[in-house]
Design a protein around this motif. Structure first.
Motif, short mmCIF file in Angstrom:
data_model
loop_
_atom_site.label_atom_id
_atom_site.label_comp_id
_atom_site.label_asym_id
_atom_site.label_seq_id
_atom_site.Cartn_x
_atom_site.Cartn_y
_atom_site.Cartn_z
N LYS A 1 0.83 -1.20 0.00
CA LYS A 1 0.00 0.00 0.00
C LYS A 1 0.87 1.25 0.00
O LYS A 1 0.58 2.22 -0.71
CB LYS A 1 -0.94 0.00 1.21
N GLY A 2 1.94 1.23 0.78
CA GLY A 2 2.83 2.38 0.82
C GLY A 2 3.43 2.68 -0.53
O GLY A 2 3.63 3.85 -0.89
N ALA A 3 3.73 1.63 -1.29
CA ALA A 3 4.31 1.82 -2.62
C ALA A 3 3.39 2.62 -3.53
O ALA A 3 3.86 3.34 -4.42
CB ALA A 3 4.63 0.47 -3.25
N GLU A 4 2.10 2.52 -3.30
CA GLU A 4 1.14 3.29 -4.10
C GLU A 4 1.30 4.79 -3.85
O GLU A 4 0.92 5.61 -4.68
CB GLU A 4 -0.29 2.86 -3.76
N TYR A 5 1.86 5.13 -2.70
CA TYR A 5 2.12 6.52 -2.34
C TYR A 5 3.58 6.90 -2.57
O TYR A 5 3.99 8.03 -2.26
CB TYR A 5 1.77 6.76 -0.86
N GLY A 6 4.37 5.96 -3.05
CA GLY A 6 5.80 6.21 -3.22
C GLY A 6 6.56 6.19 -1.91
O GLY A 6 7.61 6.82 -1.78
N ILE A 7 6.05 5.43 -0.94
CA ILE A 7 6.62 5.41 0.41
C ILE A 7 7.05 4.00 0.79
O ILE A 7 6.34 3.02 0.53
CB ILE A 7 5.59 5.95 1.43
N THR A 8 8.22 3.89 1.42
CA THR A 8 8.75 2.62 1.91
C THR A 8 8.24 2.38 3.33
O THR A 8 8.03 3.32 4.10
CB THR A 8 10.29 2.66 1.91
N VAL A 9 8.08 1.11 3.68
CA VAL A 9 7.59 0.72 5.02
C VAL A 9 8.67 -0.05 5.75
O VAL A 9 9.44 -0.82 5.14
CB VAL A 9 6.31 -0.13 4.89
N GLY A 10 8.74 0.13 7.06
CA GLY A 10 9.70 -0.61 7.87
C GLY A 10 9.22 -0.83 9.28
O GLY A 10 8.12 -0.43 9.65
N TYR A 11 10.07 -1.49 10.08
CA TYR A 11 9.75 -1.77 11.48
C TYR A 11 10.94 -1.42 12.36
O TYR A 11 12.09 -1.62 11.99
CB TYR A 11 9.40 -3.26 11.67
N HIS A 12 10.64 -0.91 13.56
CA HIS A 12 11.65 -0.51 14.54
C HIS A 12 11.53 -1.41 15.77
O HIS A 12 10.46 -1.52 16.36
CB HIS A 12 11.42 0.96 14.95
N ASN A 13 12.63 -2.06 16.13
CA ASN A 13 12.60 -3.01 17.24
C ASN A 13 12.87 -2.39 18.60
O ASN A 13 13.40 -1.29 18.72
CB ASN A 13 13.63 -4.11 17.00
N HIS A 14 12.50 -3.16 19.63
CA HIS A 14 12.92 -2.89 21.00
C HIS A 14 13.67 -4.14 21.50
O HIS A 14 14.16 -4.91 20.69
CB HIS A 14 11.71 -2.54 21.86
N GLU A 15 13.75 -4.32 22.80
CA GLU A 15 14.56 -5.45 23.29
C GLU A 15 13.85 -6.79 23.18
O GLU A 15 14.49 -7.82 22.94
CB GLU A 15 14.99 -5.19 24.75
N PHE A 16 12.52 -6.81 23.31
CA PHE A 16 11.83 -8.10 23.42
C PHE A 16 11.83 -8.89 22.11
O PHE A 16 11.74 -10.12 22.15
CB PHE A 16 10.40 -7.91 23.93
N GLU A 17 11.96 -8.21 20.96
CA GLU A 17 12.05 -8.96 19.70
C GLU A 17 13.33 -9.78 19.62
O GLU A 17 13.41 -10.74 18.85
CB GLU A 17 12.00 -8.01 18.50
N LEU A 18 14.35 -9.39 20.41
CA LEU A 18 15.59 -10.15 20.48
C LEU A 18 15.57 -11.14 21.63
O LEU A 18 16.20 -12.20 21.56
CB LEU A 18 16.79 -9.20 20.65
N GLU A 19 14.84 -10.81 22.69
CA GLU A 19 14.77 -11.71 23.84
C GLU A 19 13.93 -12.94 23.55
O GLU A 19 14.25 -14.04 24.00
CB GLU A 19 14.21 -10.96 25.05
N GLU A 20 12.83 -12.75 22.83
CA GLU A 20 11.97 -13.89 22.50
C GLU A 20 12.67 -14.76 21.46
O GLU A 20 13.17 -14.27 20.45
CB GLU A 20 10.63 -13.40 21.95
#
Length: 238
Positions: free
Chosen positions: A112-131
């Protein structure tokens, strides 16, 4: 090198006086910022950025919990080229199936973002590495399911807190550290990665980071070409 200040670190000041805060950011020498939850303040923020010659290459917004069209429309108005979802609750990182569902949601958002010319991403915290899923961090599992178009803004401070302390960037993993966003004081350091191999490498611990106990500002680039020095770590004052 262009340095971008994450406006979330100034959220109290932004809430009290958005135009004045943006003006002060420019006075301190910044030329770029990373807004957060910018839909609600898009009009005022756009005016303040334009008035002070600031750009917003990226921004944080709850893509997986809010109206994406509204977010992308506001991002396009602000000149934001990359929209980062900054948080998916910890309980979504405890099973491989849940992580895959998050990846699929990010992949759909990216289309959907590409339709607007925009890239999408994700920002992690600590628990994505702990799990851990079969000995693999949740962030690495996520990276394995993401389309190449989705980026990870890897916060190496939180990676270190999550007991996956990164080492220096080198070789094939250098792409994982090509661009990042700046935080101040005790805030984590971040690195944005585009390729799946770079994302997995950074998640595995191949990007540089200060000590988790460090409280010094982290100056991190939003572009990979150096053009100037970072502003001096000046105490915030009006």
């Amino acid at each position: 090198m262009t340095y971008s200040l994450q406006l979330y670190t100034l959220r109290a000041a932004m809430g009290e006086d958005l135009p004045g805060t943006i003006r002060r950011v420019a006075e301190l020498g910044y030329t770029a910022v990373e807004p957060y939850n910018f839909v609600a303040t898009a009009e005022e923020l756009a005016e303040a950025l334009a008035a002070n010659g600031l750009t917003a290459p990226s921004g944080h917004a709850p893509l997986l919990r809010a109206d994406q069209d509204e977010i992308f429309d506001a991002a396009r108005r602000l000149g934001i080229g990359t929209v980062i979802d900054p948080h998916v609750e910890r309980f979504h990182w405890t099973t491989a199936a849940d992580i895959q569902t998050t990846a699929e949601a990010l992949n759909a958002a990216a289309k959907k973002g590409a339709e607007y010319g925009i890239t999408v991403g994700y920002h992690n915290h600590e628990f994505e590495l702990e799990e851990r899923i079969d000995g693999v961090s949740g962030l690495e599992v996520l990276a394995g399911h993401l389309d190449p178009e989705v980026v990870l803004e890897v916060d190496t401070y939180w990676a270190a807190v999550g007991a996956r302390t990164p080492s220096s960037c080198s070789g094939a993993s250098a792409a994982a550290c090509a661009s990042s966003t700046s935080r101040t004081a005790r805030s984590p350091r971040t690195t944005r990665s585009r390729s799946p191999s770079a994302r997995a490498a950074c998640a595995s611990g191949t990007c540089s980071t200060p000590s988790p106990t460090s409280r010094r500002p982290s100056w991190n680039s939003t572009t990979s070409t150096a053009t100037s020095s970072p502003p001096s770590p000046t105490a915030w004052s009006t």
